[in-house]
Structures are given as structure tokens and as C-alpha cells.
Design an enzyme around this catalytic site. Structure first.
Site, mmCIF file in Angstrom:
data_model
loop_
_atom_site.group_PDB
_atom_site.id
_atom_site.type_symbol
_atom_site.label_atom_id
_atom_site.label_comp_id
_atom_site.label_asym_id
_atom_site.label_seq_id
_atom_site.Cartn_x
_atom_site.Cartn_y
_atom_site.Cartn_z
ATOM 1 N N LEU A 186 0.825 -1.211 0.000
ATOM 2 C CA LEU A 186 0.000 0.000 0.000
ATOM 3 C C LEU A 186 0.853 1.252 0.000
ATOM 4 C CD1 LEU A 186 -2.774 -0.952 2.559
ATOM 5 C CD2 LEU A 186 -2.986 -0.775 0.090
ATOM 6 N N GLY A 219 5.690 6.227 7.917
ATOM 7 C CA GLY A 219 6.766 6.430 8.858
ATOM 8 C C GLY A 219 7.195 5.088 9.416
ATOM 9 N N ASP A 239 2.451 12.809 15.349
ATOM 10 C CA ASP A 239 2.787 12.850 13.922
ATOM 11 C C ASP A 239 1.545 13.118 13.087
ATOM 12 O OD1 ASP A 239 4.511 12.917 11.823
ATOM 13 O OD2 ASP A 239 4.665 10.738 11.588
#
Ligand SMILES: *[C@@H]1O[C@H](CO)[C@@H](O)[C@H](O)[C@H]1NC(C)=O
Ligand SMILES: *[C@@H]1O[C@H](CO)[C@@H](O)[C@H](O)[C@H]1NC(C)=O
Ligand SMILES: *[C@@H]1O[C@H](CO)[C@@H](O)[C@H](O)[C@H]1NC(C)=O
Ligand SMILES: *[C@@H]1O[C@H](CO)[C@@H](O)[C@H](O)[C@H]1NC(C)=O
Ligand SMILES: *[C@@H]1O[C@H](CO)[C@@H](O)[C@H](O)[C@H]1NC(C)=O
Ligand SMILES: *[C@@H]1O[C@H](CO)[C@@H](O)[C@H](O)[C@H]1NC(C)=O
Ligand SMILES: *[C@@H]1O[C@H](CO)[C@@H](O)[C@H](O)[C@H]1NC(C)=O
Length: 673
Positions: free
Chosen positions: A350, A354, A468
Site C-alpha cells: 500500500l 513512517g 505525527d
């Protein structure tokens, strides 16, 4: 006179004694070593182990063995006898076995006129059918001779003068245990008991396998008058005959007991029987080769299987430690993930997020999942990470990507979450191939993420910092709701204790300046969320080095536009006119408010939610408010770093090869921003 009479009396008495003595013959052979009393002819020979071999596996042989002492017949006492012998007929493997052997009663030991093959060494061609021959035999016949009216090739017969049996039966015995007849294969090569009893003109023949006692019922019971068979004979010899033809067998006599008086028949020492040799098949060598080959193949197969087993174990090997027991329910087996993703197939890839690569997979019941593989070294922080993953699993919010569990291997961690069919938000924002994401949808997403973040900061048992937040970490579900995903860097701490000095983590452009001080807090999440709001509204990344200087940094640019009183200049040009200016301005101003360089000036996520749903009016701020963008030296530094090419705009921590995801924070300090 008296003397004469006495003499006569004495003589007749002597005679009587002599006769009685002579008639009583009793002997037993447990083996045939050193037995002088036996007459052997033809191929008969005593083997070194005491076995009497009548025939070997040569064709057209015959053999006789007789007890040298004859039975003397008297008119006063009718003849009777009992005999018990153990024989074995051993065929040559692969060759038809034959012809058989016989217990013989005969007035003569001379059978030179007899023939081998089906005549069994006791009859000859001329005697065939003629009743004049002086022989009585109990045959163990292993060849079917229809002209002798044989019933099969495995029978016992009583022969009087001719091979045409007067009594015949298929070789079998009555099992006293099973109460039924059991057949015996004469050519099995195994020792067989045979009993022949003659008394009162009745002849019984019984047989049984070695391990079985004498059956209570004889196999053959035949009225026979031996005095009639051998008229005018004073003596009879007992013994055996055997023959081979083109059909051959080794035919052995193992032991033999005989008595003219039934009660005097001595028992055979069955336990001391000589060993019957079993010939090796001619093709035994071949079969031995086959066996060796098969053995070799089996070993190869075993090695291959073991190899496969080890390979599979390695392939699916996981690392589990005692402390993980409590998390067992949240742990996936590597094998199930491997299968779900078709072995982490390229087709299921996919993207790279991170710290790791993400694959799509389907579990049983066709539940779709996304599996993120992250490599890590060492055990540092793994425990904390896992416990956090498990805690995150307990987080439930409709704008969070549901985390299903994890898996742990050596040097590898896998995170399993629900699969989001519409990918991540940044694809829809920045990919020109995709249709423009309309403003109302963007607003829904922003509100959703705000709500999720608010939940993380205040709604859960612990304060959860996402750390994040950015467009690429916002996933879109089937209904296009924004869902906050990628908890790879999330941190937990208890409500109240905000400072979280584990180091800086995040992505340049979204990182609050104070991150440099290694302090993560809800405020740093708010900062990133502010940048994210601007990103969604303006349809561009927070830092775009290729743009002209004034536009390069998004926050600065929005602030500039605001200062110029044309805030809407910063909006995503692709939206055209399809938006409500108040909403856009609200989101932009809120974005700037959130990304205030002074942490204390930022709203909390609770406030952000209220601002967004207009429950709370936005505080009256101006673009000149202290802490707004232009003072952000950090961003300028970061931007120049990006511009100088030492950075891609991706997650910083992901480039940290030597650090595990959960302590990949040292990174930023190394960079020395
Ligand atoms: C059988 O015995 C005879 C001698 O009695 C011998 O010549 C022959 O080779 C033997 N056959 C086998 C197969 O042992
Ligand atoms: C058969 O045996 C008898 C003796 O019993 C003998 O006289 C005769 O010659 C034999 N016949 C053959 C063909 O060997
Ligand atoms: C023969 O068998 C019958 C039936 O079992 C028995 O009655 C008879 O006593 C036996 N005779 C001898 C001599 O064994
Ligand atoms: C067993 O064998 C004997 C002798 O051949 C025969 O008379 C008898 O009928 C048989 N019995 C059964 C149950 O087959
Ligand atoms: C058997 O045969 C002999 C001689 O022919 C005869 O004397 C005797 O009576 C016979 N025995 C029986 C029981 O028939
Ligand atoms: C989003 O996902 C749903 C379900 O898979 C699909 O039907 C829809 O077309 C997707 N929308 C876009 C814009 O890709
Ligand atoms: C806005 O959100 C807050 C918190 O979720 C809620 O209590 C309030 O009712 C909402 N207001 C509107 C107008 O939707």
C-alpha cells in the site's frame, strides 16, 4: 515228558515274550544328528543343525528315510501305532513349490522302482491305478493332480497302494479355541505338526501349526485294516518319502516320535526343534537394492521435510516473552499475517509510512486489514511499545483507524489495523489525477480529526499524544470520514503530567518549535493540527522548497495573506468558488492560532472542537499577534535544510536506521536544528 511239555511251554512263552517285545517299538527324534537307526536314500541328508532335509530345491529328486527296525506283525495282537512328527515344506521364492512328502508304511525300504514328481517317491507309472503295490501312505500333497482326483494343491490324503487317496481333506485343523476349522498352508515354510494314529482299524490324521496343540478332532478319520492291506507280511517299515519335480521345495523333517503303543508315544521337544532355513529369493538382491533405494529416498524425504519444517519455523518464527502473555489476545501470529498478505506480496503493497511498509491483507471472514512492518533492532523499548499498542487498541473513536493488534518477530514489529479503502488524505489533496476534494468534505475531515485528537488528549484513560499529525497520516474510510492513523509514534502519559521529555519526533513543518527542547505535549499535537488545517485548506504541503521564498513556508504565507487582508489568496486554487468564505477563514485563522509559536497561546483541542462547530467564537486575533509565523526561526531553518537537499519532506525519524521507531528521536538532535 513233563520236561518236553515244559520245554514247549517255555519256548512258546519265550516266543510270546519275544513277539511282544519285538512288536513294541518306540522312538523319538528331536533332531537327526548321529542317528544310526535311520536308513536314508535319495537326496535325504541330515543338515549340521540336526534337520533332516528330504529334498533340496533341485528338480526331480526323491528321498526316503526309514526307521531300520521293522514292526513285526503278529496274528495274536492287532497292529496299532501312533506317530507325531514336525515337518516343513519351504518353497523357493518365486518358484512353484512341490511335490510334497508322505508318511509311509511299507514292507520294504527299497523304492528304487518308484518315481519322483507326483508319485512322491513311492509309486510308479505302472502302479498308477493298480492296487497291487505294497505301500500305505499319508501324503502332504502340494500339487493338484486331477488324474489322481486331488481336490487342490494343498491337501492331505490317505493312500493305499495307489496315489488315488481313499481319504482326502484340504490341509486344515480344528481350532479348539475358535471352534472352527482353520486352513493351513503346507507351503508356508513354517513347521507343521502331523499326528497319525492307528488303532482298532481306525486311522486318524491330525495336523496343526507349530504353536497349536493337537486338535480334539482329527482332520481325517478313515477305517483302515492294515492287516488287510499287507496280508501275509510279518514286518513293516515306517518312514518318510518326499519328491520334487519341476515344482520344487525344500522339504524337511524336524522331529519325529513313533510308538506302536499309543500310550508310549514320547513327546517331541518342540522348544528344541532345529531351525528351518529359509532360502533367500533370487531377486532378494534386487529387493535389497530396492530397500536400500527406498531407505535412501525415505531419508531424503525426511531431510526435505525437516528442512521445510525448519524453514517454515524460521519463516513464521516469532519472538514472545513472558511479559507478553497479558497481551496475548492482541497478538497475531506471523503465519496468519503472512497468509493474509500473500507473503507480503508486492501486489498488496500500500505504501511506505513512517518507519515501515504497509501491506493490505485479508483475514479469514474476509476482514480487510492493513499490516505495517517495521524493523527494529534490539529489545529496547519493545515492551513499552507493545503495551502502548495494546493500550491503543482500547482507544475507540470513529475518527481513529481501529488498531487490531500486533505481532513481534526478531528485528521486526508488525502493526495490524483495519484497512481504509480510500487511502490517505494527502493522496486526495495533492494528487492531480484524483478528483478535487470538495470543501465540505475537507471540513468534515478536519472536524473529525479535531474530535479524534480531542478524544486522545482528554477522552481516554491516559493522555495520548499522536505526535505525527499530517495529511499522510489521515486515512479515509469508505464513507470518506477522516481517521487518524499511524500511531507508530504515539505516546501515552497520565493526565496532568504533560512534559514528555523523550525527544523529538514528528515531521518537519509540523513540528512545534519547542520540540527542539525535547518536550512533547498536547500543545505540540495542537501545533501540528494547526499546520494540518492550513494544509487541508490551502491544498499544499507546509514546506515547499521549490516555491518562491515568500510562499515557501505555509504558515508564513497564510500569515502574509492575512496581513494583506486577502486571506483567501492562500486557499487551494483547485477549490475554485466552491466554498463558504467564513468557514475557510475560520479554519485558516484557527490553523494559525494553533500553530502559534508560543505554546501557551495555543488553544486546547477541546477549544478547537468548539471553535470548529461554532459553539465558541474564535478569539479576536490579528495576523500581528505575538507568536504568529514570522517569528518562527525554526521553520526557516527547517525549510533551508529541506531546500539544501539534506532532507526529503518525509518523516525524519524514518531515516533513522539505527533506532527503533519508539526511540528514533535522537535523530533530531543529531541533525542539530
Ligand atoms: C541338491 O542336492 C544335490 C545332491 O543331493 C546337489 O547336487 C544339488 O546341487 C543340490 N541342489 C541345491 C539347489 O542345493
Ligand atoms: C513299477 O514298480 C514295479 C515294482 O513294484 C516294477 O516291477 C516296475 O518295473 C516299475 N515300473 C516302472 C515303469 O518303473
Ligand atoms: C479317531 O478319531 C475319532 C473321532 O475323534 C475317535 O473317536 C477315535 O478314538 C480316534 N482313533 C484314534 C486311533 O485316534
Ligand atoms: C472341519 O473339517 C472336518 C474335516 O475336514 C470336517 O469334517 C468338518 O465338517 C469341518 N467343519 C467345519 C465347521 O467346517
Ligand atoms: C482286518 O483284517 C484281518 C485280515 O483280513 C481280519 O482278520 C480282521 O478281522 C480285520 N479286522 C476288522 C476289524 O475287520
Ligand atoms: C472510497 O471507498 C469506497 C469503498 O471502497 C468506494 O466505493 C469509493 O469509490 C471510494 N471513493 C473514492 C473517491 O475513491
Ligand atoms: C460542538 O461540539 C461540542 C463537543 O463535542 C458539543 O458539546 C456541542 O454540542 C457541539 N455544538 C454544535 C453546535 O454542534
Amino acid at each position: 515228558m513233563t520236561c518236553g511239555l515244559l520245554q514247549i511251554l517255555m519256548i512258546s512263552c519265550f516266543h510270546l515274550i519275544y513277539l511282544t517285545c519285538q512288536q513294541e517299538i518306540s522312538f523319538v527324534y528331536d533332531n537327526f544328528l548321529g542317528q544310526e537307526n535311520l536308513y536314508l536314500d535319495g537326496s535325504a541328508t541330515v543338515l549340521p543343525n540336526g534337520l533332516l532335509q528330504l529334498t533340496n530345491a533341485s528338480d526331480h529328486q526323491m528321498a526316503h528315510v526309514f526307521y531300520k527296525e521293522p514292526i513285526r506283525l503278529s496274528s495274536s495282537k492287532p497292529l496299532s501305532f501312533s506317530t507325531h512328527f514336525v515337518c516343513a515344506l519351504v518353497p523357493q521364492p518365486g518358484v512353484e513349490g512341490g511335490h510334497g512328502m508322505a508318511f509311509v508304511v511299507s514292507p520294504s525300504m527299497d523304492f528304487s522302482h518308484a518315481e519322483s514328481t507326483r508319485y512322491l517317491g513311492i509309486f510308479n507309472v505302472s502302479k498308477n491305478g493298480s492296487p497291487s503295490s505294497d505301500v500305505f501312505a499319508v501324503e502332504l500333497d502340494t500339487i493338484w493332480n486331477p488324474d489322481f482326483e486331488d481336490i487342490n494343491n494343498n491337501h492331505v490324503g490317505i493312500d493305499v497302494h495307489t496315489p488315488l487317496s481313499v481319504g482326502i481333506a484340504s490341509a486344515s485343523y480344528y481350532s479348539d479355541i475358535k471352534k472352527k476349522n482353520e486352513s493351513i498352508n503346507l507351503l508356508s515354510g513354517k513347521p507343521i505338526h502331523v499326528w497319525v494314529d492307528y488303532e482298532g482299524n481306525m486311522l486318524n490324521v491330525s495336523m496343526a501349526p507349530l504353536e497349536v496343540q493337537k486338535p480334539s478332532r482329527p482332520l481325517l478319520s478313515q477305517p483302515i485294516n492294515l492287516s488287510e492291506i499287507f496280508p501275509n507280511r510279518s514286518r513293516l517299515f515306517v518312514g518318510f518319502s518326499a519328491a520334487t519335480g519341476t515344482a520344487i521345495s525344500y522339504q524337511y523333517l524336524l522331529s519325529w516320535s513313533f510308538s506302536t503303543k499309543r500310550g508310549s508315544l514320547q513327546l517331541l521337544g518342540i522348544s528344541r526343534l532345529p531351525e528351518v532355513p529359509h532360502p533367500r529369493a533370487v531377486h532378494k538382491n534386487l529387493s535389497r537394492r530396492v530397500i536400500v533405494l527406498l531407505g535412501f529416498l525415505a531419508i531424503v524425504g525426511l531431510v526435505v521435510l525437516t528442512g521445510m519444517y525448519i524453514f517454515r519455523r524460521r519463516k513464521y518464527a516469532e519472538v514472545t516473552e513472558a511479559w507478553e502473555k497479558e497481551f496475548g489476545a492482541h497478538r497475531f501470529s506471523y503465519k496468519s499475517l503472512y497468509k493474509a498478505t500473500n507473503g507480503f506480496n508486492k501486489d498488496e503493497f500500500l505504501g511506505k509510512g513512517g518507519f515501515g511498509e504497509v501491506y493490505r491483507g485479508a483475514l479469514l471472514l474476509s476482514r480487510e486489514i492493513a499490516v505495517k512492518r517495521m524493523s527494529h533492532d534490539g529489545d529496547q523499548g519493545v515492551k513499552q511499545f507493545v503495551s502502548e499498542v495494546v493500550s491503543m487498541r482500547c482507544l475507540k473513536h470513529r475518527n481513529l483507524v481501529p488498531l487490531l493488534g500486533y505481532c513481534r518477530r526478531k528485528h521486526e514489529l508488525l502493526l495490524v489495523s483495519e484497512y481504509m479503502p480510500n487511502g490517505s488524505l494527502d493522496e486526495h489533496l495533492f494528487d492531480d489525477q484524483k478528483p478535487v476534494l470538495p470543501w465540505p468534505q475537507r471540513l468534515v475531515i478536519v472536524k473529525g480529526i479535531a474530535s479524534a485528537l480531542c478524544y486522545l488528549h482528554t477522552g481516554a484513560d491516559q493522555v495520548v499524544l499522536h505526535r505525527d499529525i499530517k495529511a499522510s497520516n489521515i486515512m479515509l474510510d469508505a464513507e470518506f470520514n477522516g481517521r487518524l492513523g499511524d500511531f507508530g509514534m504515539a505516546r501515552f502519559h497520565d493526565h496532568g503530567g504533560y512534559a514528555y521529555p523523550t525527544g523529538a519526533v514528528g515531521t518537519i513543518g509540523y513540528m512545534a518549535p519547542e520540540i527542539i527542547d525535547m518536550v512533547a505535549s498536547t500543545g505540540t499535537d495542537v501545533y501540528a493540527f494547526g499546520v494540518f488545517m492550513l494544509e487541508v485548506t490551502c491544498g499544499r504541503r507546509p514546506v515547499e522548497p521549490q516555491l518562491q521564498c515568500e510562499k515557501r513556508i505555509l504558515i508564513k504565507w497564510v500569515c502574509e495573506c492575512w496581513k494583506r487582508d486577502s486571506l483567501l489568496d492562500a486557499i487551494d486554487p483547485r477549490l475554485g468558488d466552491e466554498f463558504l468564505p467564513e468557514e475557510v477563514e475560520l479554519v485558516m485563522k484557527l490553523g494559525l492560532l494553533c500553530s502559534n509559536i508560543v505554546p501557551e497561546s495555543r488553544p486546547t483541542m477541546e477549544q478547537v472542537v468548539l471553535y470548529l462547530n461554532k459553539s465558541l467564537p474564535l478569539p479576536d486575533v490579528s495576523p500581528y499577534t505575538v507568536g504568529f509565523s514570522s517569528h518562527s526561526s525554526v521553520l526557516i531553518d527547517a525549510a533551508s535544510l529541506v531546500a539544501s537537499g539534506s532532507w526529503s519532506a518525509s518523516s525524519i525519524s524514518s531515516s533513522s536506521a539505527n533506532n527503533s521507531p519508539f526511540n528514533g528521536l535522537a535523530m533530531v538532535t543529531h541533525i542539530g536544528i
